[in-house]
Design a protein around this motif. Structure first.
Motif, PDB file in Angstrom:
ATOM      1  N   PRO A 139     -18.565 -83.021 137.061  1.00 29.86           N
ATOM      2  CA  PRO A 139     -17.836 -83.567 135.912  1.00 29.86           C
ATOM      3  C   PRO A 139     -18.754 -83.917 134.752  1.00 29.86           C
ATOM      4  O   PRO A 139     -18.271 -84.096 133.621  1.00 29.86           O
ATOM      5  CB  PRO A 139     -17.165 -84.826 136.484  1.00 29.86           C
ATOM      6  N   ASP A 140     -20.065 -83.973 135.000  1.00 32.40           N
ATOM      7  CA  ASP A 140     -21.023 -84.355 133.957  1.00 32.40           C
ATOM      8  C   ASP A 140     -21.003 -83.416 132.759  1.00 32.40           C
ATOM      9  O   ASP A 140     -21.434 -83.798 131.673  1.00 32.40           O
ATOM     10  CB  ASP A 140     -22.439 -84.395 134.540  1.00 32.40           C
ATOM     11  N   TRP A 141     -20.536 -82.179 132.936  1.00 35.91           N
ATOM     12  CA  TRP A 141     -20.377 -81.287 131.779  1.00 35.91           C
ATOM     13  C   TRP A 141     -19.670 -82.021 130.638  1.00 35.91           C
ATOM     14  O   TRP A 141     -20.009 -81.850 129.475  1.00 35.91           O
ATOM     15  CB  TRP A 141     -19.509 -80.083 132.158  1.00 35.91           C
ATOM     16  N   ARG A 142     -18.666 -82.810 130.983  1.00 34.05           N
ATOM     17  CA  ARG A 142     -17.781 -83.398 129.980  1.00 34.05           C
ATOM     18  C   ARG A 142     -18.270 -84.757 129.505  1.00 34.05           C
ATOM     19  O   ARG A 142     -17.568 -85.441 128.769  1.00 34.05           O
ATOM     20  CB  ARG A 142     -16.365 -83.489 130.546  1.00 34.05           C
ATOM     21  N   ALA A 143     -19.490 -85.148 129.897  1.00 31.79           N
ATOM     22  CA  ALA A 143     -20.031 -86.460 129.523  1.00 31.79           C
ATOM     23  C   ALA A 143     -20.825 -86.429 128.229  1.00 31.79           C
ATOM     24  O   ALA A 143     -21.328 -87.463 127.791  1.00 31.79           O
ATOM     25  CB  ALA A 143     -20.912 -86.994 130.653  1.00 31.79           C
ATOM     26  N   TRP A 144     -20.932 -85.278 127.606  1.00 29.32           N
ATOM     27  CA  TRP A 144     -21.738 -85.173 126.381  1.00 29.32           C
ATOM     28  C   TRP A 144     -21.118 -86.019 125.264  1.00 29.32           C
ATOM     29  O   TRP A 144     -19.915 -86.273 125.228  1.00 29.32           O
ATOM     30  CB  TRP A 144     -21.852 -83.719 125.925  1.00 29.32           C
ATOM     31  N   GLN A 202     -26.852 -77.556 129.417  1.00 26.16           N
ATOM     32  CA  GLN A 202     -26.260 -78.439 128.414  1.00 26.16           C
ATOM     33  C   GLN A 202     -27.377 -79.231 127.742  1.00 26.16           C
ATOM     34  O   GLN A 202     -28.274 -79.737 128.419  1.00 26.16           O
ATOM     35  CB  GLN A 202     -25.294 -79.397 129.108  1.00 26.16           C
ATOM     36  N   LEU A 203     -27.306 -79.324 126.429  1.00 23.82           N
ATOM     37  CA  LEU A 203     -28.219 -80.172 125.663  1.00 23.82           C
ATOM     38  C   LEU A 203     -27.376 -80.989 124.704  1.00 23.82           C
ATOM     39  O   LEU A 203     -26.525 -80.435 124.002  1.00 23.82           O
ATOM     40  CB  LEU A 203     -29.255 -79.334 124.912  1.00 23.82           C
ATOM     41  N   PHE A 204     -27.588 -82.313 124.693  1.00 23.28           N
ATOM     42  CA  PHE A 204     -26.810 -83.120 123.759  1.00 23.28           C
ATOM     43  C   PHE A 204     -27.574 -84.373 123.360  1.00 23.28           C
ATOM     44  O   PHE A 204     -28.457 -84.851 124.062  1.00 23.28           O
ATOM     45  CB  PHE A 204     -25.440 -83.490 124.345  1.00 23.28           C
ATOM     46  N   GLY A 205     -27.211 -84.878 122.204  1.00 21.21           N
ATOM     47  CA  GLY A 205     -27.781 -86.091 121.639  1.00 21.21           C
ATOM     48  C   GLY A 205     -27.229 -86.268 120.240  1.00 21.21           C
ATOM     49  O   GLY A 205     -26.167 -85.729 119.900  1.00 21.21           O
ATOM     50  N   HIS A 206     -27.971 -87.000 119.396  1.00 23.06           N
ATOM     51  CA  HIS A 206     -27.457 -87.337 118.082  1.00 23.06           C
ATOM     52  C   HIS A 206     -27.261 -86.089 117.230  1.00 23.06           C
ATOM     53  O   HIS A 206     -28.200 -85.373 116.907  1.00 23.06           O
ATOM     54  CB  HIS A 206     -28.407 -88.311 117.379  1.00 23.06           C
ATOM     55  N   HIS A 207     -26.002 -85.822 116.880  1.00 20.15           N
ATOM     56  CA  HIS A 207     -25.626 -84.745 115.970  1.00 20.15           C
ATOM     57  C   HIS A 207     -25.850 -83.348 116.538  1.00 20.15           C
ATOM     58  O   HIS A 207     -25.865 -82.370 115.786  1.00 20.15           O
ATOM     59  CB  HIS A 207     -26.359 -84.880 114.619  1.00 20.15           C
ATOM     60  N   LEU A 208     -26.000 -83.225 117.848  1.00 17.72           N
ATOM     61  CA  LEU A 208     -26.115 -81.893 118.437  1.00 17.72           C
ATOM     62  C   LEU A 208     -25.644 -81.935 119.885  1.00 17.72           C
ATOM     63  O   LEU A 208     -26.102 -82.768 120.673  1.00 17.72           O
ATOM     64  CB  LEU A 208     -27.559 -81.395 118.384  1.00 17.72           C
ATOM     65  N   ALA A 209     -24.727 -81.043 120.234  1.00 22.49           N
ATOM     66  CA  ALA A 209     -24.304 -80.871 121.621  1.00 22.49           C
ATOM     67  C   ALA A 209     -24.002 -79.400 121.844  1.00 22.49           C
ATOM     68  O   ALA A 209     -23.184 -78.810 121.126  1.00 22.49           O
ATOM     69  CB  ALA A 209     -23.074 -81.728 121.933  1.00 22.49           C
ATOM     70  N   LEU A 210     -24.678 -78.816 122.840  1.00 21.81           N
ATOM     71  CA  LEU A 210     -24.496 -77.407 123.185  1.00 21.81           C
ATOM     72  C   LEU A 210     -24.154 -77.320 124.664  1.00 21.81           C
ATOM     73  O   LEU A 210     -24.847 -77.895 125.510  1.00 21.81           O
ATOM     74  CB  LEU A 210     -25.774 -76.599 122.920  1.00 21.81           C
ATOM     75  N   ASP A 230     -36.787 -85.719 116.941  1.00 19.08           N
ATOM     76  CA  ASP A 230     -36.397 -84.370 117.341  1.00 19.08           C
ATOM     77  C   ASP A 230     -36.401 -84.171 118.858  1.00 19.08           C
ATOM     78  O   ASP A 230     -36.197 -83.055 119.341  1.00 19.08           O
ATOM     79  CB  ASP A 230     -37.262 -83.316 116.650  1.00 19.08           C
ATOM     80  N   ARG A 231     -36.597 -85.279 119.601  1.00 22.67           N
ATOM     81  CA  ARG A 231     -36.498 -85.221 121.056  1.00 22.67           C
ATOM     82  C   ARG A 231     -35.453 -86.201 121.601  1.00 22.67           C
ATOM     83  O   ARG A 231     -35.444 -86.506 122.795  1.00 22.67           O
ATOM     84  CB  ARG A 231     -37.858 -85.508 121.698  1.00 22.67           C
ATOM     85  N   SER A 232     -34.549 -86.657 120.761  1.00 23.95           N
ATOM     86  CA  SER A 232     -33.523 -87.626 121.179  1.00 23.95           C
ATOM     87  C   SER A 232     -32.355 -86.918 121.864  1.00 23.95           C
ATOM     88  O   SER A 232     -31.187 -87.119 121.501  1.00 23.95           O
ATOM     89  CB  SER A 232     -33.017 -88.402 119.961  1.00 23.95           C
ATOM     90  N   TYR A 233     -32.660 -86.108 122.897  1.00 25.82           N
ATOM     91  CA  TYR A 233     -31.653 -85.239 123.491  1.00 25.82           C
ATOM     92  C   TYR A 233     -31.799 -85.196 125.000  1.00 25.82           C
ATOM     93  O   TYR A 233     -32.884 -85.353 125.548  1.00 25.82           O
ATOM     94  CB  TYR A 233     -31.750 -83.822 122.890  1.00 25.82           C
ATOM     95  N   TRP A 234     -30.675 -84.929 125.654  1.00 22.99           N
ATOM     96  CA  TRP A 234     -30.604 -84.790 127.102  1.00 22.99           C
ATOM     97  C   TRP A 234     -30.435 -83.325 127.459  1.00 22.99           C
ATOM     98  O   TRP A 234     -29.673 -82.601 126.808  1.00 22.99           O
ATOM     99  CB  TRP A 234     -29.415 -85.580 127.656  1.00 22.99           C
ATOM    100  N   ILE A 235     -31.120 -82.878 128.515  1.00 22.39           N
ATOM    101  CA  ILE A 235     -31.004 -81.508 128.990  1.00 22.39           C
ATOM    102  C   ILE A 235     -30.591 -81.546 130.457  1.00 22.39           C
ATOM    103  O   ILE A 235     -31.125 -82.339 131.236  1.00 22.39           O
ATOM    104  CB  ILE A 235     -32.323 -80.726 128.818  1.00 22.39           C
ATOM    105  N   ALA A 236     -29.622 -80.718 130.819  1.00 15.65           N
ATOM    106  CA  ALA A 236     -29.176 -80.609 132.205  1.00 15.65           C
ATOM    107  C   ALA A 236     -28.881 -79.148 132.522  1.00 15.65           C
ATOM    108  O   ALA A 236     -28.448 -78.388 131.644  1.00 15.65           O
ATOM    109  CB  ALA A 236     -27.932 -81.462 132.453  1.00 15.65           C
TER     110      ALA A 236
END
Length: 432
Positions: A130-135, A218-226, A198-204
Motif C-alpha cells: 500500500p506504500d505506493w499510495r503514501a506519496w 517511486q521517488l517523492f518529496g517537496h514538489h516532485l512525485a514520480l 535537491d536531496r529532500s526526497y524518498w526513494i523506494a
C-alpha cells in the motif's frame, strides 16, 4: 475588501476566498515576494532537521484535520479516478506482453547492491504494498517510505539518479532534476537548506527488478512525485506531481513549465467566442461562482494530487471534437509535454491511446485566456487527466496565486495509476 488572515503558518484564507475582482499577475519578479531572512515565517525553522520540522508542522489543528482527511483516503482500497464512480473497463489494454527495458533493471540492481541489509530492507517493498499510495508533495514528511536521499552517501544518491536517467526520457529526467534543483534553490532563498534541498526526497523500489516480471520505483518529496512501473514491456509513470516555488531560478533559464504554459495560452486565445463559452468554466481562479470547497487550502484548484487516487472528477469544459484541427494540434502538444517523462517509444504509444479517445477528451479552463491572470486548466479523457494550477505563496509572500508558483498533476483514470490496470491483465494471462 476580501478578508485575509492566516489559517496556520503556511496557509491564508486569501488563497481560498472568492473575490469579485480578478486576480491579476504581479509585474514584480518573485524576488519581490521574498521574506526577509529574519522574518518569523523563516527564522524559527533555520537549522532544524526535517523530523523536528515535520512534527511541528503537523501539529496545528488545521493540519491535523487535513492529515485526517488524507489518512482516510489513503486507507481506502484502490479504485482509480473516474468521472462517475465506476471504472470503465478496457480503456488501458496491455496488449501482447513483452520484456521490460533492461537498462532500468540493471540500474536498480546497482542501487540495491550498494546498500547494507538495513537500508535494503527499507528500500524494498512488495509490488502490491500500500506504500505506493503514501506519496505526498509538501516539504514536511507525512509518510516515511524507503530511503531519504539526504541521509545517503553520494554513491547511493548517484545510483538513484542513474535509475532515473535509465527509466525516463532524456528531457524527462532533465525536468525532474530541475524540479529537485529548484527545491534546493528555494532552500537557498529562504536560508532553510536543511529542509529544502535537491536531496529532500524518498526513494523506494517495488517488486524485484526484472525484464520478465512487473516491478517499479517511486521517488517523492517537496514538489516532485514520480511513480514508475514496468509491466509486460509497457511503462507507466503515474501518478506524477511536479511543481516549483519559484518556478524559475535567477533568470538564467526559462520557468519550469514555460513551454507548456505558452502552448496552453495559445490554445485558449485561439478559441472562438462560442468555444470559449464552453471551455472557460470560471472567469477567474477565485471566481465567486465556484461551489463551496472547490478551492482547497492545500491543493487549491487541482483535483488529482496526493491521496486522491479514487476521486470522482466529472468532465468540464469543451470537448476536443469541438476544436479545429489546428487547435487539436496544440492540445496534443500540451498532452505530449505532460507525458515528457516517458521514454520516446513509450510516449508515442501513450499519445496514440490518448488520440483514440479524442472525441471524449475535455479541456477545462479557469481564468482569463490571454495570460494576464493566473489560471488553471485540466485535460481529461478516459485515459488521461492532466492539470496545471497557479498557487499562492507558501514560502513566498504572495497571498493569491501567481505564475511563479506552479503545481502540475498527471493521472491515468479508470484504474491505471501505478500501472494497476496493466498488472491485472498481466496476472490474468498467467494464472497460478
Amino acid at each position: 475588501m476580501t478578508a485575509d488572515h492566516d489559517i496556520d503558518g503556511s496557509f491564508s484564507t486569501a488563497r481560498v476566498t472568492a473575490r469579485e475582482e480578478a486576480v491579476t499577475l504581479s509585474q514584480d519578479s518573485y524576488t519581490a515576494f521574498l521574506y526577509p531572512l529574519d522574518d518569523e515565517k523563516l527564522a524559527p525553522w533555520r537549522g532544524m532537521g526535517v523530523d523536528e520540522f515535520s512534527a511541528i508542522k503537523r501539529s496545528p489543528d488545521f493540519v491535523q484535520a487535513l492529515l485526517g482527511d488524507w489518512r482516510s483516503l489513503y486507507e481506502q482500497p484502490f479504485v482509480g479516478i473516474t468521472t462517475g464512480g465506476v471504472v470503465r473497463d478496457g480503456v488501458h489494454p496491455l496488449g501482447e506482453a513483452r520484456p521490460n527495458d533492461p537498462e532500468p533493471v540493471d540500474a536498480a540492481r546497482v542501487l540495491v547492491d550498494l546498500l547494507d541489509a538495513e537500508r535494503r530492507e527499507a528500500l524494498l517493498h512488495d509490488l502490491d504494498a500500500p506504500d505506493w499510495r503514501a506519496w505526498s508533495n509538501p516539504e514536511f514528511v507525512i509518510h516515511r517510505v524507503g530511503l531519504r536521499l539526504e541521509e545517503q552517501d553520494d554513491a547511493v544518491v548517484e545510483a538513484v539518479h542513474a535509475l532515473m536517467r535509465a527509466s525516463l526520457s532524456t528531457a524527462g529526467y532533465a525536468r525532474a532534476r530541475e524540479a529537485m534543483e529548484l527545491n534546493g534553490y528555494l532552500g537557498e532563498l529562504t536560508g532553510l537548506e536543511t529542509l529544502m534541498n535537491d536531496r529532500s526526497y524518498w526513494i523506494a523500489l517495488y517488486g524485484t527488478p526484472s525484464v520478465d516480471a512487473p516491478w517499479g520505483w517511486q521517488l517523492f518529496g517537496h514538489h516532485l512525485a514520480l511513480n514508475v512501473v514496468f509491466v509486460g514491456g509497457r511503462q507507466v509513470i503515474a501518478p506524477v506531481f511536479i511543481g516549483a516555488e519559484p518556478a524559475l531560478s535567477d533568470g538564467e533559464r526559462a520557468p519550469l513549465f514555460d513551454a507548456r504554459e505558452r502552448l496552453a495560452i495559445e490554445l485558449a486565445e485561439s478559441l472562438s467566442a462560442e468555444q470559449r463559452g464552453e471551455a472557460v468554466v470560471y472567469a477567474t481562479v477565485l471566481d465567486p461562482a465556484m461551489p463551496e470547497g472547490r478551492v482547497h487550502p492545500a491543493d487549491e484548484r487541482h483535483l488529482a494530487g496526493a491521496f486522491r487516487d479514487n476521486r470522482v472528477i466529472p468532465y468540464e469544459g469543451i470537448r476536443a471534437d469541438r476544436l479545429t484541427s489546428a487547435q487539436r494540434v496544440l492540445l496534443r502538444a500540451i498532452v505530449e509535454d505532460f507525458l515528457l517523462l516517458l521514454p520516446d517509444a513509450q510516449r508515442e504509444r501513450a499519445l496514440s491511446e490518448v488520440a483514440d479517445y479524442l472525441p471524449e477528451t475535455h479541456l477545462a479552463w479557469y481564468g482569463a485566456t490571454d495570460g494576464s491572470q493566473p489560471f488553471y486548466f485540466r485535460i481529461q479523457s478516459p485515459v488521461i487527466l492532466a492539470e496545471l494550477d497557479h498557487h499562492a505563496g507558501v514560502w513566498l509572500s504572495n497571498r493569491v496565486p501567481q505564475r511563479f508558483h506552479v503545481h502540475t498533476t498527471l493521472r491515468l483514470p479508470n484504474g491505471n495509476d501505478y500501472g494497476k490496470a496493466y498488472l491485472r491483465q498481466w496476472r490474468a494471462a498467467r494464472p497460478a
